[in-house]
Design a protein around this motif. Structure first.
Motif, mmCIF file in Angstrom:
data_model
loop_
_atom_site.group_PDB
_atom_site.id
_atom_site.type_symbol
_atom_site.label_atom_id
_atom_site.label_comp_id
_atom_site.label_asym_id
_atom_site.label_seq_id
_atom_site.Cartn_x
_atom_site.Cartn_y
_atom_site.Cartn_z
ATOM 1 N N THR A 94 -22.819 28.991 103.058
ATOM 2 C CA THR A 94 -22.015 30.304 103.180
ATOM 3 C C THR A 94 -20.432 29.939 103.687
ATOM 4 O O THR A 94 -20.225 29.188 104.575
ATOM 5 N N ASN A 149 -36.354 30.016 101.695
ATOM 6 C CA ASN A 149 -35.118 30.508 102.227
ATOM 7 C C ASN A 149 -34.758 31.925 101.936
ATOM 8 O O ASN A 149 -34.684 32.925 102.322
ATOM 9 N N ASN A 150 -34.686 32.064 100.308
ATOM 10 C CA ASN A 150 -34.205 33.347 99.691
ATOM 11 C C ASN A 150 -35.385 34.074 100.050
ATOM 12 O O ASN A 150 -34.893 35.667 100.456
ATOM 13 N N ASN A 153 -35.543 35.290 103.716
ATOM 14 C CA ASN A 153 -34.301 36.094 104.021
ATOM 15 C C ASN A 153 -34.597 37.473 103.576
ATOM 16 O O ASN A 153 -34.259 38.656 104.182
ATOM 17 N N TYR A 156 -36.626 39.162 106.026
ATOM 18 C CA TYR A 156 -35.888 39.617 107.309
ATOM 19 C C TYR A 156 -35.201 40.860 106.991
ATOM 20 O O TYR A 156 -35.077 41.888 107.618
ATOM 21 N N LYS A 157 -34.631 41.101 105.418
ATOM 22 C CA LYS A 157 -33.942 42.356 105.066
ATOM 23 C C LYS A 157 -34.988 43.391 105.252
ATOM 24 O O LYS A 157 -34.370 44.739 105.712
ATOM 25 N N ASN A 160 -35.063 44.535 108.493
ATOM 26 C CA ASN A 160 -33.902 45.235 109.287
ATOM 27 C C ASN A 160 -33.913 46.453 108.712
ATOM 28 O O ASN A 160 -33.765 47.610 109.338
ATOM 29 N N PHE A 170 -32.847 45.898 115.375
ATOM 30 C CA PHE A 170 -33.465 44.495 114.834
ATOM 31 C C PHE A 170 -33.452 43.546 115.510
ATOM 32 O O PHE A 170 -34.500 42.724 115.516
ATOM 33 N N PHE A 174 -35.667 39.146 117.038
ATOM 34 C CA PHE A 174 -35.142 37.587 116.751
ATOM 35 C C PHE A 174 -35.953 36.571 117.613
ATOM 36 O O PHE A 174 -36.171 35.540 116.814
ATOM 37 N N ILE B 184 -29.204 34.844 110.072
ATOM 38 C CA ILE B 184 -29.090 36.765 110.180
ATOM 39 C C ILE B 184 -28.717 36.891 111.674
ATOM 40 O O ILE B 184 -28.607 38.197 111.923
ATOM 41 N N LEU B 187 -24.917 37.057 110.339
ATOM 42 C CA LEU B 187 -24.651 37.818 109.250
ATOM 43 C C LEU B 187 -25.994 38.870 108.969
ATOM 44 O O LEU B 187 -27.161 38.284 109.436
ATOM 45 N N SER B 188 -25.657 39.985 108.498
ATOM 46 C CA SER B 188 -26.866 40.760 108.137
ATOM 47 C C SER B 188 -27.611 39.890 107.016
ATOM 48 O O SER B 188 -27.114 39.351 106.280
ATOM 49 N N PRO B 189 -29.205 40.367 106.903
ATOM 50 C CA PRO B 189 -29.685 39.556 106.059
ATOM 51 C C PRO B 189 -29.344 40.052 104.644
ATOM 52 O O PRO B 189 -29.156 39.093 103.773
ATOM 53 N N GLN B 190 -28.827 40.904 104.526
ATOM 54 C CA GLN B 190 -28.344 41.459 103.191
ATOM 55 C C GLN B 190 -26.934 40.490 102.663
ATOM 56 O O GLN B 190 -27.051 39.920 101.681
ATOM 57 N N ALA B 192 -26.552 37.538 104.091
ATOM 58 C CA ALA B 192 -26.895 36.131 104.149
ATOM 59 C C ALA B 192 -27.607 35.748 103.013
ATOM 60 O O ALA B 192 -27.794 34.258 102.679
ATOM 61 N N GLN B 193 -27.978 36.605 102.023
ATOM 62 C CA GLN B 193 -28.694 36.169 101.117
ATOM 63 C C GLN B 193 -28.021 35.247 99.941
ATOM 64 O O GLN B 193 -26.668 35.459 99.593
#
Lengths: 232, 232
Positions: A94, A149-150, A153, A156-157, A160, A170, A174, B184, B187-190, B192-193
């Motif tokens: 990122t 990963n994707n 994640n 996690y979304k 959240n 949220f 962790f 995360i 960064l929010s999971p959104q 971070a994708q």
């Protein structure tokens, strides 16, 4: 001294250039993939471009050794005339976040032994974990990476989203997220599994489904069934 | 000195007893849930039993303050006559693996203020993270935990299966798994994708599906669609 040219404008090109500039024994230049008229000669030319540009960009390069950084494309996607290779880093990049390259696995492949040794030397000048990985293995790794990963994640979304909807912070989750990632280093994921799907606790599963929206329900059901299948 | 009775035979009962024995200021006894004839008096009686046994076991207890440890059952599931509460630890427990309680979030609820303060004192004698969480919030947290723990672990399992099938060591993926869990936190999971679903890279998605079995394909498709929906 290894001379390197990086072609590309994305996150991978950005982080690689930054790291090569700091490493000793590497001379690096970076070229925008839209201005390929004047590419300097180099020991290694790294195409950090989008997968679909690999063929067309590599066709225009006359340097002696050209590698791409893609997890999903085979080495043969490169259309340059001379030596080829792959310099694939199995990590998520990122722009805003620093990368610790000492923890990044380098998956290397080359059409010649000389090429492989050069990539290995390059990777070891700033990284620790180097693996010879052929195109078929790399493709499998890339798919596995999408899951761990994707798709993780995305779990996690959804977690959240559920927390936001019910006004719970949220970040209470962790430590659980960390422990889940740590546990599989000492136990296989199969043995590490717990929870209602694993226990076949149909009452809890039913209660959970009632609190989810339609898309979350679909995902919950299919993953619960898959865990149940794996437990049998 | 807080006196505690733990009723139960599972992982939670095991780890709690072990930790209470080490903590100062706690006197602990543990009782098998199948021999409830002679329960000692205690300040707190903790039912670490399966969800479906909470009602029947609590009905037989005359101690002054009875709490359960379930994420999914409300406090009112307890059938004892006097004070009630919940002592929920949001973590995954495996018998073979030590638990670092300083990192475990304690989600507490009680029918009286005195009860809440007692649970808080108990939790703080060996833990750091204490949250007042009511039954509705706890239920939401428990569902979110299924996504970020059970379902994430299942993503690891599928990743492992793919690696085994194609003879790549699964541990090449560990740094990526760690980075995914770390990312995360900033960064929010959104945000971070990344990956083919997020980029709507239909060519890579098609290539990936070809290498998966039917169940993996189903999961890949539904999660890709869900990520695409979230990206729009």
């Amino acid at each position: 001294m290894i001379s390197v040219v990086i072609i590309g404008n994305g996150n991978v090109a950005h982080h690689l250039e930054k790291t090569f500039l700091k490493a000793s024994g590497i001379h690096v230049s970076r070229i925008n993939s839209r201005s390929l008229n004047d590419i300097p000669k180099a020991d290694v030319t790294i195409l950090a471009v989008s997968d679909n540009a690999i063929a067309s960009v590599s066709l225009k390069i006359t340097n002696s050794f050209v590698v791409h950084t893609s997890g999903s494309f085979s080495m043969e996607a490169l259309q340059n005339k001379e030596s080829k290779g792959v310099f694939y880093m199995l990590q998520t990049f990122t722009k805003e976040k620093e990368v610790d390259f000492s923890q990044v696995p380098f998956c290397l492949e080359a059409s010649s032994q000389t090429g492989y040794l050069l990539l290995e030397k390059l990777a070891k000048s700033f990284g620790n974990k180097v693996y010879p990985i052929n195109s078929a293995q790399r493709k499998a790794l890339h798919i596995a990476a999408v899951f761990v990963n994707n798709f993780t994640n995305h779990m996690y979304k959804i977690g959240n989203d559920i927390c936001e909807k019910h006004q719970v912070p949220f970040d209470i989750l962790f430590p659980l997220i960390d422990e889940t990632a740590q546990k599989i280093k000492t136990l296989s994921p199969q043995l590490a599994q717990t929870g209602p799907a694993k226990r076949n606790d149909t009452e809890t599963i039913k209660n959970h489904l009632e609190l989810l929206n339609q898309e979350q329900q679909e995902i919950y059901k299919i993953l619960t069934r898959s865990i149940t299948d794996a437990t049998r």
